[in-house]
Enzyme design. Structure first.
Site, mmCIF file in Angstrom:
data_model
loop_
_atom_site.group_PDB
_atom_site.id
_atom_site.type_symbol
_atom_site.label_atom_id
_atom_site.label_comp_id
_atom_site.label_asym_id
_atom_site.label_seq_id
_atom_site.Cartn_x
_atom_site.Cartn_y
_atom_site.Cartn_z
ATOM 1 N N LYS A 85 38.889 49.090 39.130
ATOM 2 C CA LYS A 85 37.741 48.750 39.978
ATOM 3 C C LYS A 85 38.146 48.320 41.387
ATOM 4 O O LYS A 85 37.404 48.537 42.339
ATOM 5 C CB LYS A 85 36.928 47.627 39.327
ATOM 6 N N GLU A 107 26.820 44.263 41.663
ATOM 7 C CA GLU A 107 26.363 44.022 40.292
ATOM 8 C C GLU A 107 27.606 44.045 39.419
ATOM 9 O O GLU A 107 28.615 44.631 39.784
ATOM 10 C CB GLU A 107 25.388 45.122 39.860
ATOM 11 N N SER A 373 42.259 52.281 31.929
ATOM 12 C CA SER A 373 41.494 51.830 33.096
ATOM 13 C C SER A 373 41.685 50.342 33.391
ATOM 14 O O SER A 373 41.532 49.909 34.531
ATOM 15 C CB SER A 373 40.011 52.138 32.900
HETATM 16 C C1 LIG Z 1 34.100 48.795 34.435
HETATM 17 C C2 LIG Z 1 35.154 49.332 33.612
HETATM 18 C C3 LIG Z 1 35.045 50.602 33.028
HETATM 19 C C4 LIG Z 1 33.801 51.443 33.115
HETATM 20 O O1 LIG Z 1 33.448 51.854 34.402
HETATM 21 P P1 LIG Z 1 33.627 53.336 34.896
HETATM 22 O O2 LIG Z 1 32.869 53.374 36.168
HETATM 23 O O3 LIG Z 1 33.062 54.240 33.852
HETATM 24 O O4 LIG Z 1 35.069 53.567 35.088
HETATM 25 C C5 LIG Z 1 36.113 51.096 32.306
HETATM 26 N N1 LIG Z 1 37.233 50.366 32.135
HETATM 27 C C6 LIG Z 1 37.373 49.142 32.664
HETATM 28 C C7 LIG Z 1 38.642 48.392 32.437
HETATM 29 C C8 LIG Z 1 36.350 48.586 33.427
HETATM 30 O O5 LIG Z 1 36.505 47.373 33.937
#
Ligand SMILES: *Cc1c(COP(=O)(O)O)cnc(C)c1O
Length: 393
Positions: A85, A107, A373
């Site tokens: 993010k 948000e 992610s």
């Molecule tokens: C917010 C988040 C997501 C989901 O958001 P996307 O916009 O679909 O990437 C996925 N993994 C983590 C670790 C997050 O914090």
């Protein structure tokens, strides 16, 4: 119709007239400021020295042995603040500053985007208001505290299901109210044009790096897997590979208690075309077009819509999307922790869980990249409570 605002039939700008001024201003700033060399140089400097990029593409040898295929992990969990993010939040906050805005608003669901935005605002000296559903604020108390410590105001929303959808609606309202002085930092590839395109461009560094790292290692990916909430980590990962016919792109949705029950957030699996948060996309809705409640162990995937570019990739079959359940996600989180010593975010564990379904079906030895992610520290309470037999913390 502004053709640039669409991915096939999805996207657009379904917003009140009072907000048109702001998205037009943003589109101009995005084209003129964010694409300038000066902006890119400054952003790249921060991504390298502050965020810690590039993140490794790690060959997970133990997991590879377990699944009998070559598994590589893109380590977005190693970014400053612990997830992908920050790539987007830092870029948008830098753009806000260059536009002369005094305050950013955001948000947040899991709290990760809120933390990332509060971090960027602290670094760049802007005020920051974060909108968060009350239920999420409780599930992610540590992140709420983190945001406050970083100097942000956390505004809790008690409407509806008190999660990400309601927080987003409140943030849009606040933006419209203070449209001259405020920049709305959207956390995923969602919202009215130009957000889906801009956020994808700010996240494509994930895929660009992965492509270069695969080349350096002299290997080719057969499959690339990423979890999908709004879709920003997946879109950033997929985008540079869209022209490569040999790579299969797979998005993994939150199946909750089962995509065949009412308790899930599997938007593409079960949704229909509709309008949500300023965009035409696929959304979970009842037969009267009312947005359905969503349900997932993962606050970051708990969203009844999805970025319009994913809806387009889904419709045109350029990428495929599958749900995995809460149970499957927790098993995958444990497996990665125990095989590799990496505790992933429960969002990312959804992507890992799909290996369990995919690997046994592959006849030839394949190379699979999974986007991690984020890291799992924020989720330890949720996992602990799940272990105890409670579904949510
Ligand atoms: C917010 C988040 C997501 C989901 O958001 P996307 O916009 O679909 O990437 C996925 N993994 C983590 C670790 C997050 O914090």
């Amino acid at each position: 119709m502004n053709k640039k605002a669409y991915f096939g039939e999805f996207g657009g700008q379904f917003i009140p007239e009072t907000a048109m001024f702001a998205v037009e201003e943003l589109e101009k700033a995005y084209e003129n400021i964010a694409k300038s060399k000066e902006f890119k140089d400054e952003l790249n400097y921060l991504l390298k020295e502050y965020v810690g990029r590039p993140t490794p593409l790690y060959h997970a040898k133990n997991l590879s042995k377990h699944y009998k295929h070559e598994i590589y992990l893109k380590r977005e969990d190693l970014n400053h603040t612990g997830a992908h993010k920050i790539n987007n939040a830092l870029a948008q906050t830098l753009l806000a500053k260059k536009m002369g805005k005094k305050k950013v608003i955001a948000e947040t669901g899991a709290g990760q985007h809120g933390v990332a935005t509060a971090t960027a605002a602290a670094l760049l000296g802007l005020e920051c208001d974060v909108y968060m559903g009350e239920v999420d604020a409780k599930r992610q108390e540590l992140n709420k505290f983190r945001m406050k410590l970083l100097g942000a105001n956390v505004i809790e929303i008690s409407e509806g299901l008190k999660t990400l959808k309601e927080a987003t609606t409140a943030a849009i309202q606040a933006w419209v109210n203070e449209i001259e002085s405020v920049f709305y930092v959207i956390g995923s590839v969602v919202g009215p044009h130009p957000y889906p395109k801009m956020v994808r461009d700010f996240q494509r560094i994930i895929g660009d790096e992965t492509k270069a790292q695969l080349q350096q290692k002299g290997i080719k990916a057969d499959y690339i897997i990423a979890c999908v909430g709004g879709g920003s980590n997946a879109m950033g990962m997929f985008f540079p590979f869209l022209d490569d016919e040999n790579v299969n792109l797979i998005g993994v949705e939150a199946g909750g208690l089962g995509a065949d029950t009412p308790y899930h957030a599997a938007t593409l699996t079960n949704g229909k075309e509709g309008i949500l948060h300023g965009m035409k996309t696929i959304v979970l809705q009842d037969r009267y077009g009312r947005i359905l409640p969503v349900h997932s162990i993962s606050a970051g995937l708990d969203y009844p819509g999805i970025g319009p570019e994913h809806s387009h990739l889904f419709k045109t079959k350029k990428a495929s999307y599958f749900p995995v359940s809460d149970d499957e996600c927790i098993n995958a989180l444990k497996l990665l922790s125990q095989k590799e010593g990496i505790i992933p975010a429960i969002e990312s564990a959804h992507a890992l869980a799909y290996l369990e379904k995919l690997c046994p079906t592959l006849e030839e030895k394949s190379t699979i990249v999974v986007n991690i992610s984020g890291r799992g520290d924020k989720d330890m309470d949720t996992v602990m409570n799940y272990q105890k037999g409670k579904i949510y913390g």
